[in-house]
Design an enzyme around this catalytic site. Structure first.
Site, PDB file in Angstrom:
ATOM      1  N   ARG A  62      38.617  13.125  51.750  1.00  0.00           N
ATOM      2  CA  ARG A  62      40.083  13.281  51.733  1.00  0.00           C
ATOM      3  C   ARG A  62      40.585  13.372  50.296  1.00  0.00           C
ATOM      4  O   ARG A  62      41.498  14.148  49.994  1.00  0.00           O
ATOM      5  CB  ARG A  62      40.786  12.117  52.443  1.00  0.00           C
ATOM      6  CG  ARG A  62      40.559  12.057  53.934  1.00  0.00           C
ATOM      7  CD  ARG A  62      41.255  13.164  54.729  1.00  0.00           C
ATOM      8  NE  ARG A  62      40.524  14.383  54.898  1.00  0.00           N
ATOM      9  CZ  ARG A  62      39.475  14.602  55.723  1.00  0.00           C
ATOM     10  NH1 ARG A  62      38.982  13.637  56.459  1.00  0.00           N
ATOM     11  NH2 ARG A  62      38.927  15.793  55.797  1.00  0.00           N
ATOM     12  N   GLU A 114      39.754  16.727  49.172  1.00  0.00           N
ATOM     13  CA  GLU A 114      40.650  17.660  49.847  1.00  0.00           C
ATOM     14  C   GLU A 114      42.035  17.677  49.186  1.00  0.00           C
ATOM     15  O   GLU A 114      42.675  18.729  49.088  1.00  0.00           O
ATOM     16  CB  GLU A 114      40.770  17.251  51.312  1.00  0.00           C
ATOM     17  CG  GLU A 114      41.502  18.234  52.190  1.00  0.00           C
ATOM     18  CD  GLU A 114      41.465  17.785  53.640  1.00  0.00           C
ATOM     19  OE1 GLU A 114      41.110  18.622  54.474  1.00  0.00           O
ATOM     20  OE2 GLU A 114      41.803  16.615  53.931  1.00  0.00           O
ATOM     21  N   SER A 129      43.508  13.477  30.670  1.00  0.00           N
ATOM     22  CA  SER A 129      42.236  12.817  30.392  1.00  0.00           C
ATOM     23  C   SER A 129      41.794  11.937  31.554  1.00  0.00           C
ATOM     24  O   SER A 129      42.605  11.270  32.193  1.00  0.00           O
ATOM     25  CB  SER A 129      42.364  11.953  29.137  1.00  0.00           C
ATOM     26  OG  SER A 129      41.155  11.262  28.880  1.00  0.00           O
TER      27      SER A 129
END
Length: 163
Positions: free
Chosen positions: A103, A106, A129
């Protein structure tokens, strides 16, 4: 300090983790400590603490001494296991198969370019960063009693250099 929800480690599922991971997770499970419990005792953020357990963050000499004390692990063993530099990024296959980690992957797949566009508009040409970086996880409960995960990512903005 004992909690119902306790992250443990199945080493058969994580063949690329360092030996220190097994040592740390075994001691964590034996004491039934959460990462929050441990982080409070060693003076680190709970995500940073978990990253040490997974071999993704460098432990300082103070971290090693504190972990040895809190988890009742021989100091010499932890010094040997945590003295090197982390081999970051090898602990997760890509794309990840573990649902929660997928997830997160995703989210970057779906919103990565949107994040990039908004960040570029706000800061100019550059990157956020992941070295000068901090993160935290919080739990929110809304008025209907639904739990929400809140993940904060805070990275120093690094403009690209012209050469």
């Amino acid at each position: 300090m004992s909690h119902l929800n306790l992250a443990t480690l199945d080493t058969s599922q994580h063949p690329y983790l360092p030996a220190s991971s097994q040592t740390l997770f075994a001691a964590k499970a034996k004491r039934k400590f959460t990462f929050e419990d441990i982080s409070k005792q060693i003076g680190r953020n709970e995500v940073a603490t978990a990253a040490i357990f997974y071999g993704q963050a460098k432990a300082s000499a103070e971290d090693i001494a504190n972990l040895a004390k809190v988890l009742d692990i021989p100091l010499k063993l932890l010094e040997e296991q945590l003295s090197g530099f982390p081999d970051r990024g090898r602990s997760v296959e890509m794309p990840p198969k573990e649902p929660l980690i997928y997830r997160l992957y995703e989210i970057v797949q779906n919103y990565g370019y949107a994040y990039k566009a908004v960040l570029n508009e706000k800061f100019g040409d550059g990157i956020m960063s992941a070295i000068s970086f901090s993160t935290k996880v919080e739990k929110e409960t809304d008025a209907d009693g639904n739990n929400w995960a809140v993940i904060t990512l805070r990275g120093k903005w690094l403009p690209f250099s012209r050469f």
